[in-house]
Design a protein around this motif. Sequence first.
Motif: not given
Length: 145
Positions: A89-110
Amino acid sequence: MPVDGRAHVRIARPSRDLAAAERFWTRGLGLSVLFRKEAEEGAPPEEAHSLLMVGWPDASWHLELVTAAGPFPQPAPTVEDLLVVYTAGEVPEELLARLEEHGGKRVPAHNPYWDTWGVTVEDPDGYRLVLSTREWSNEQALAKR
């Protein structure tokens, strides 16, 4: 026990910073710390390492991250070193925000497949986590062949 679908899987890799990795995987993704071992002071170099194991308690896999103070291979992830989690299902925006808040960075897939069917987030060590909107079952995949 035979090696089959009930065998537990450990994914092990080096980490530059276990504290940063722990924040990403636990506070960001929601995994639990399953085990931790700190390097013992004065231990021989081949034993002077720290490790962290994280996972979901009910999963049949876990992620082991290791670091050492002395000579130790540094992480060398490529754009195809992926850990894919199927969310069905859809990836929750709150999960993505949490991942970024804790050191992750959204990147385009190869591989553009993953941009079509999910979101790719780079962890603090440069490895990629893909949260796929698809679902996966090995049994279903075999039945469709």
